[in-house]
Design an enzyme around this catalytic site. Structure first.
Site, PDB file in Angstrom:
ATOM      1  N   GLY A  91       1.164  -4.962  -8.186  1.00  0.00           N
ATOM      2  CA  GLY A  91       1.821  -6.264  -8.301  1.00  0.00           C
ATOM      3  C   GLY A  91       0.952  -7.304  -9.005  1.00  0.00           C
ATOM      4  N   THR A  92      -0.296  -7.399  -8.611  1.00  0.00           N
ATOM      5  CA  THR A  92      -1.160  -8.446  -9.166  1.00  0.00           C
ATOM      6  C   THR A  92      -1.307  -8.282 -10.675  1.00  0.00           C
ATOM      7  OG1 THR A  92      -2.340  -8.614  -7.071  1.00  0.00           O
ATOM      8  CG2 THR A  92      -3.478  -9.465  -9.018  1.00  0.00           C
ATOM      9  N   ASN A  98       7.357 -13.059   0.541  1.00  0.00           N
ATOM     10  CA  ASN A  98       6.633 -11.992   1.238  1.00  0.00           C
ATOM     11  C   ASN A  98       6.129 -12.412   2.611  1.00  0.00           C
ATOM     12  OD1 ASN A  98       4.969 -13.470  -0.851  1.00  0.00           O
ATOM     13  ND2 ASN A  98       3.369 -12.724   0.501  1.00  0.00           N
ATOM     14  N   ALA A 106       5.433  -3.285  -7.102  1.00  0.00           N
ATOM     15  CA  ALA A 106       4.225  -2.525  -6.733  1.00  0.00           C
ATOM     16  C   ALA A 106       4.653  -1.308  -5.934  1.00  0.00           C
ATOM     17  CB  ALA A 106       3.295  -3.396  -5.896  1.00  0.00           C
ATOM     18  N   GLY A 107       4.085  -0.135  -6.282  1.00  0.00           N
ATOM     19  CA  GLY A 107       4.503   1.105  -5.639  1.00  0.00           C
ATOM     20  C   GLY A 107       4.156   1.212  -4.162  1.00  0.00           C
ATOM     21  N   HIS A 108       2.997   0.628  -3.770  1.00  0.00           N
ATOM     22  CA  HIS A 108       2.538   0.864  -2.391  1.00  0.00           C
ATOM     23  C   HIS A 108       3.383   0.136  -1.348  1.00  0.00           C
ATOM     24  CE1 HIS A 108       0.098  -2.934  -1.655  1.00  0.00           C
ATOM     25  NE2 HIS A 108       0.299  -3.016  -2.945  1.00  0.00           N
ATOM     26  N   THR A 155      -5.270   4.815 -21.249  1.00  0.00           N
ATOM     27  CA  THR A 155      -4.720   6.110 -20.851  1.00  0.00           C
ATOM     28  C   THR A 155      -3.789   5.922 -19.657  1.00  0.00           C
ATOM     29  OG1 THR A 155      -6.686   7.215 -21.660  1.00  0.00           O
ATOM     30  CG2 THR A 155      -5.341   8.427 -20.073  1.00  0.00           C
ATOM     31  N   CYS A 178      -6.881 -14.658   3.272  1.00  0.00           N
ATOM     32  CA  CYS A 178      -8.139 -14.882   3.992  1.00  0.00           C
ATOM     33  C   CYS A 178      -9.185 -15.416   3.016  1.00  0.00           C
ATOM     34  CB  CYS A 178      -8.671 -13.567   4.550  1.00  0.00           C
ATOM     35  SG  CYS A 178      -7.806 -13.014   5.991  1.00  0.00           S
TER      36      CYS A 178
END
Ligand SMILES: Cc1ncc(COP(=O)(O)O)c(C=O)c1O
Length: 391
Positions: A69-70, A148, A204-206, A242, A330
């Site tokens: 995402g970032t 979020n 984002a995949g995670h 790559t 944080c």
């Protein structure tokens, strides 16, 4: 026993994604190489890209694979700004965006961008009319599809239509929405002059069970976007280097799996979340759900515990085996007050008294029960911590 209620931070790897990831990792060859091995890798990569495009409602050429995402957000905002800065200097930044967006826009401000904020409603929503008011003449705009932290859903279609009407390019941060909100880039786009309206969308995949380290930026064919990174010509030159074939295969598998269970899983999460919220309110009558009570991410329960220190609650729940989050960033290990809660009109004190519980694919009733069994005692002690700290 450990009970994981922080799926919005990251959610466990799906077996389908793990298998696709490991299988693709065995393939030798750089997808840019012209020999047979390279072409094998290339085929796997392009098959994955096609699947990702189908899941996100865009053309394969519009899928730019990134590390998450970032990176997607940085690529979009820097790229849109660089290609537009000669024509316009304002960036429309709603309050309460993710730090990846806020901090990128601050970097653009240091390079001369003028930031136009848009206030959030008390429920954490970007009001399309207020968004539209900020758009005229802007170089670009950005917005969350779903917040979020507090889970409130935005009307992404209305925001996209407003950007198209104003002739301003729009980026959507769909990282938190992915898997929980229908996301079709094509359907979210309004007819717009080339290069304006919705031109980019980050995921984002995670957040849906792909490994950490793979994400995507959907970039419309007609978008004007300068590359952030420089190197080879891969991915339209927008993300040279790559390409990560196993990551792409895993992301494709996770998207397909999430899609196949979309309705059933979101209904299940809504049921679990509602039981969690009701149970917390019974155990701690002062507790209050923040964000839109209905129009919100199915797995998100964002709760204000008046008078308690969120960090203390987090620690006490962790001791009881429950992993939750304050939802906010944080600094040196100390949680900042939630900028989202303050943007919704909450005090700094309230913004330090919130916890975010997020449910996901592996969540069960046992997770809800664990929170409900621990929360009253944790609240009593965390409220005491604040009183003691002030005396
Ligand atoms: C809405 C939103 N945007 C962006 C990000 C950043 O994504 P990543 O952690 O993949 O870089 C997150 C991560 O929590 C998020 O929730």
């Amino acid at each position: 026993m450990r009970f994981y209620l922080d799926h919005a931070a990251t959610t466990p790897l799906r077996p389908e994604a793990r298998e696709a990831w490991l299988t693709a990792a065995e393939v030798v060859g750089n997808a840019a190489s012209t020999h047979g091995a390279g072409q094998d890798a290339r085929r796997l990569l392009e098959d994955a890209r096609e699947t990702i495009a189908e899941a996100l409602g865009c053309d394969p050429i519009e899928v730019v694979l990134t590390s998450g995402g970032t990176e997607s957000i940085n690529t979009a905002l820097h790229g849109m700004w660089t290609s537009r800065a000669a024509d316009a200097d304002a960036v429309v930044l709603p309050d309460g965006e993710h730090h990846a967006t806020m901090d990128t826009v601050m970097a653009l401000a240091a390079a001369g961008a003028l930031v136009r904020p848009v206030a959030l409603t008390a429920l954490g929503r970007i009001e399309p009319a207020a968004f539209a008011d900020a758009l005229p003449g802007a170089a670009l705009a950005t917005a969350l599809v779903a917040n979020n932290e507090v889970g409130t859903l935005n009307d992404a279609r209305a925001l996209s239509a407003a950007a198209a009407a104003a002739g301003v390019p729009l980026h959507l941060d769909a990282v938190a929405a992915l898997g929980h909100v229908p996301l079709s880039f094509r359907e979210l786009r309004s007819v717009a002059a080339a290069g304006t309206g919705l031109v980019a969308m980050s995921i984002a995949g995670h957040k849906i069970g792909a490994p950490v380290g793979v994400g995507a930026l959907v970039v419309a064919r007609t978008a004007r976007m300068a590359p952030l990174l420089h190197g080879g010509a891969q991915q339209r030159g927008l993300r040279p280097g790559t390409q990560d074939v196993p990551g792409a295969a895993a992301l494709a598998a996770a998207l397909m799996a999430a899609r196949s269970e979309f309705d059933v899983e979101n209904a299940r999460l809504t049921g679990l979340r509602d039981r969690l919220v009701d149970g917390i309110r019974t155990a701690v009558p002062a507790a209050r759900l923040l964000g839109d009570p209905v129009d919100r991410l199915p797995g998100n329960a964002h709760i204000l515990f008046p008078g308690a220190v969120g960090e203390s609650l987090l620690f006490l729940l962790d001791v009881a085996g429950v992993a939750a989050s304050t939802g906010s960033a944080c600094q040196a290990g100390v949680a900042e007050p939630s900028h989202v809660v303050m943007a919704m009109g909450g005090s700094e004190r309230d913004a330090r008294s919130v916890l975010r519980f997020t449910l996901g694919r592996t969540s069960t009733d046992a997770d809800v029960d664990a929170v409900l069994g621990a929360i009253a005692d944790a609240y009593a002690r965390a409220s005491g911590a604040r009183s003691a700290g002030r005396s």
